[in-house]
Design a protein around this motif. Structure first.
Motif, short mmCIF file in Angstrom:
data_model
loop_
_atom_site.label_atom_id
_atom_site.label_comp_id
_atom_site.label_asym_id
_atom_site.label_seq_id
_atom_site.Cartn_x
_atom_site.Cartn_y
_atom_site.Cartn_z
N HIS A 199 1.03 -1.03 0.43
CA HIS A 199 -0.05 -0.07 -0.30
C HIS A 199 1.27 1.39 0.11
O HIS A 199 1.71 1.40 0.89
CB HIS A 199 -0.64 0.22 1.12
N ASP A 200 0.96 2.24 -0.85
CA ASP A 200 1.33 3.04 -0.83
C ASP A 200 0.94 3.74 -0.10
O ASP A 200 -0.47 4.68 0.02
CB ASP A 200 1.20 4.09 -2.39
N VAL A 201 2.06 5.31 0.80
CA VAL A 201 1.22 6.30 1.08
C VAL A 201 2.09 7.51 0.15
O VAL A 201 2.84 7.89 -0.05
CB VAL A 201 2.41 6.85 2.51
N THR A 202 0.80 7.97 -0.44
CA THR A 202 0.72 9.17 -1.43
C THR A 202 0.87 11.31 -0.46
O THR A 202 0.32 10.52 0.45
CB THR A 202 0.32 9.21 -2.47
N ALA A 203 0.98 11.72 -1.92
CA ALA A 203 0.77 12.88 -1.43
C ALA A 203 -0.85 13.42 -1.09
O ALA A 203 -2.14 14.15 0.13
CB ALA A 203 0.61 13.89 -2.49
N ALA A 204 -1.87 11.97 -1.53
CA ALA A 204 -3.10 12.27 -1.13
C ALA A 204 -3.33 11.90 -0.13
O ALA A 204 -4.91 12.31 0.27
CB ALA A 204 -4.20 11.27 -2.03
N ASN A 205 -2.45 11.30 0.56
CA ASN A 205 -3.41 11.32 2.34
C ASN A 205 -2.66 12.30 3.39
O ASN A 205 -2.15 11.81 3.87
CB ASN A 205 -2.30 9.81 2.67
N ILE A 206 -2.47 13.46 2.48
CA ILE A 206 -1.78 14.05 3.60
C ILE A 206 -2.59 14.80 4.22
O ILE A 206 -3.26 16.20 2.94
CB ILE A 206 -0.68 14.88 3.23
N THR A 207 -2.87 15.69 5.31
CA THR A 207 -2.93 16.78 5.45
C THR A 207 -2.76 17.61 6.25
O THR A 207 -1.35 17.55 6.80
CB THR A 207 -3.77 16.16 6.98
N ARG A 208 -2.82 18.97 5.78
CA ARG A 208 -1.75 20.17 5.95
C ARG A 208 -2.01 20.70 7.63
O ARG A 208 -1.19 21.64 8.06
CB ARG A 208 -2.26 20.91 4.87
N ASP A 209 -3.29 20.66 7.81
CA ASP A 209 -3.58 21.06 9.19
C ASP A 209 -4.13 20.53 10.25
O ASP A 209 -5.18 19.34 9.89
CB ASP A 209 -4.31 22.79 8.84
N TRP A 210 -3.71 20.20 11.25
CA TRP A 210 -4.00 19.45 12.68
C TRP A 210 -4.85 19.56 12.84
O TRP A 210 -6.03 18.28 12.93
CB TRP A 210 -3.34 19.61 13.66
N ARG A 211 -5.67 20.38 12.43
CA ARG A 211 -7.79 20.90 13.14
C ARG A 211 -8.23 20.39 11.63
O ARG A 211 -9.15 19.39 12.20
CB ARG A 211 -7.78 21.79 13.34
N ASP A 212 -7.09 19.77 11.03
CA ASP A 212 -8.30 19.11 9.77
C ASP A 212 -8.32 17.57 9.29
O ASP A 212 -9.24 16.88 8.95
CB ASP A 212 -8.10 19.34 8.55
N ALA A 213 -6.95 16.91 10.51
CA ALA A 213 -7.17 16.09 10.81
C ALA A 213 -8.19 14.92 10.94
O ALA A 213 -9.07 14.85 11.71
CB ALA A 213 -6.08 15.08 11.01
N PRO A 214 -8.40 13.58 10.83
CA PRO A 214 -9.33 12.80 11.17
C PRO A 214 -9.09 12.77 12.54
O PRO A 214 -8.21 12.43 13.68
CB PRO A 214 -9.53 11.61 10.40
N VAL A 215 -10.38 12.61 12.98
CA VAL A 215 -10.86 12.76 14.77
C VAL A 215 -9.55 11.47 14.94
O VAL A 215 -8.90 11.83 16.66
CB VAL A 215 -11.91 13.31 15.67
N SER A 216 -9.96 10.57 14.49
CA SER A 216 -9.45 9.24 14.82
C SER A 216 -7.71 9.33 15.23
O SER A 216 -7.42 8.75 15.94
CB SER A 216 -9.76 8.02 13.89
N PHE A 217 -7.53 10.00 13.80
CA PHE A 217 -5.95 10.44 13.79
C PHE A 217 -5.61 11.12 14.62
O PHE A 217 -4.38 10.65 15.35
CB PHE A 217 -5.58 11.51 12.05
N ARG A 218 -6.30 11.99 15.54
CA ARG A 218 -5.75 13.37 16.44
C ARG A 218 -5.50 12.25 17.45
O ARG A 218 -4.80 12.31 18.38
CB ARG A 218 -6.52 14.19 16.70
N LEU A 219 -7.21 11.29 18.07
CA LEU A 219 -7.05 10.83 18.76
C LEU A 219 -5.86 9.28 18.55
O LEU A 219 -5.09 9.32 19.86
CB LEU A 219 -8.45 9.40 18.94
#
Length: 472
Positions: free
Chosen positions: A401-421
């Motif tokens: 599975h590739d990690v690409t630019a599409a996986n990037i969120t530029r701002d912490w507050r815009d990241a999925p809440v599960s990621f922030r957890l």
């Protein structure tokens, strides 16, 4: 003339320009050197591969939670970051047609050791199986003196399980103290009265011969094992061994040998004082099972009613991951946790090297802190490679599975809440572990968990909020 020349010389020496001495260059900051047992940053120019076994428990989180809730501070050497992270539910989707569904996220985090770094989350999920086959469960119950305060909770947990098992399931109970004996021979779950009677007959007394208990438990399990059955030995103990062969190596070898025969070992820890966390964790690791810690009837109910009764079949054996980083885009990386699940990069395809065993419905999360080069080459930033053995035919399987630019969120507050957890729990674990990469200000952790508590509004995150508040 000499006097004038001398005066000129003094005047020149007193000139601000002549008296200027350039400052010494600022010394280069010393690189962070983590203590033994904590993964450091790895320069991709030297090693662009990170390889580890997919074998994750939750015992470390549960043990730390029990300590905090009893007014103690967790022991730093008992905090394993990956177990804290994997004790949470991130709601990953699972494709029923795939052994593994892979999801990845990349975003800045307020908890990284450098504000310019980013955090990568890799989430793996396996599909749930609606119907399970029959199970043979052999309980090896520590009834030595050190378990006196905990035996009632063990018995309540076993009674919970007895009610949930189905006809066709087998249950046996071994008890051990100075020696070991079978309290209940293999009994069909339909004979509930006999099982409950065996549970009620357990009594405290004697020293702790862990080896004898496991040997007898495995002996019974071998007689129950079959191709169509899930066979597990379930050890309930504080992990203390003080008579018989107390060598950890000998006891671990016993678990590893049984695992090679298809018999899984689940270890369930009880008690805080003198509790042997490393042995219980390593026993489950070598025994191809999992390690849990129980400190309340609610936790026991969840574990025994759900995780043990469900007895999902194994879906991947000797499972491991290898992450390949693009050297042009990633300068350095560090894996949060997984230190004792490290696999040499060259052994990624060596299936004789012990890795991890996953059952249906299992999820795994890994976090990496990345130093990025700040350029996008158009190639994948990283590639997650998975390898495992199919339990049905023993054949090796792989997927990437590739990690690409599409996986990037530029701002912490815009990241999925599960990621922030996941990021917050990982940072909290590093804080408790005294990691040099941990956030220094506990208020940052408390504030973030408070926001997550409002976003999730679940008992699990409510409890997390209390734990963080009482420990930072």
């Amino acid at each position: 003339a000499d006097a004038v020349a001398g005066a000129d010389a003094v005047a020149q020496a007193d000139s601000p320009l002549d008296a200027y001495v350039p400052p010494l260059p600022e010394p280069e900051p010393e690189p962070i050197r983590p203590p033994d047992g904590i993964n450091p940053f790895v320069d991709t120019a030297e090693d662009d591969l990170s390889t580890f076994g997919l074998d994750v428990d939750s015992g470390s989180f549960d043990l730390a939670a029990a300590a905090i809730e009893s007014g103690r501070f967790p022991q730093a050497d008992q905090v394993r970051v990956e177990e804290f992270v994997n004790a949470q539910d991130y709601g990953y989707d699972a494709d029923a047609s795939e052994t593994f569904t892979v999801s990845t996220d990349l975003a800045p985090s307020p908890f990284t050791s450098d504000p310019d770094n980013a955090l990568l989350r890799i989430g793996l999920s396996t599909p749930q199986v609606d119907e399970r086959g029959p199970a043979s469960l052999v309980f090896v119950v520590d009834t030595s003196g050190s378990m006196a305060d905990h035996l009632p909770l063990v018995q309540d947990a076993l009674r919970t399980l007895a009610v949930e098992l189905e006809p066709g399931d087998d249950v046996a109970i071994v008890t051990y103290s100075t020696g070991a004996r079978a309290v209940l021979d293999a009994t069909d779950a339909s004979n509930r009265a006999s099982i409950l009677e065996g549970i009620s007959s357990l009594q405290i007394g004697g020293s702790t011969n862990l080896e004898a208990g496991l040997d007898l438990g495995y002996q019974i399990a071998r007689g129950l094992a079959g191709d169509d059955r899930t066979t597990r030995v379930i050890l309930t103990s504080d992990g203390i061994a003080n008579v018989g062969n107390t060598s950890p190596e000998r006891i671990l070898d016993t678990a590893q040998q049984a695992a090679s025969e298809g018999i899984e070992l689940v270890t369930v820890g009880f008690g805080l004082d003198g509790f042997n966390d490393p042995l219980m964790e390593q026993l489950a690791d070598q025994g191809d099972g999992f390690y849990a810690y129980v400190d309340s009837l609610q936790e026991a109910d969840t574990l025994f009613r759900t995780d043990l009764v469900a007895t999902q079949p194994a879906i991947a054996r000797e499972a491991r991951a290898q992450v390949v980083f693009d050297r042009d885009q990633v300068v350095a990386y560090r894996l949060l946790g997984y230190e004792n699940r490290d696999i040499a990069d060259e052994d990624f395809r060596n299936d004789d090297i012990d890795a991890g065993e996953l059952v249906a419905g299992h999820t795994v999360t890994a976090l990496y802190e990345l130093q990025l080069a700040g350029r996008n080459t158009g190639n994948p930033l990283a590639t997650v490679q998975l390898r495992w053995l199919d339990p049905a035919d023993g054949a090796a399987r792989e997927r990437a599975h590739d990690v690409t630019a599409a996986n990037i969120t530029r701002d912490w507050r815009d990241a999925p809440v599960s990621f922030r957890l996941a990021a917050t729990v990982g940072a909290w674990a590093e804080y408790l572990r005294n990691s040099p990469y941990a956030p220094r200000d506990g208020r940052l952790l408390r504030d973030e968990v408070e926001e997550l508590r409002r976003a999730f509004n679940t008992p699990e995150v409510d409890r997390l909020m209390e734990l963080v508040t009482n420990s930072v």
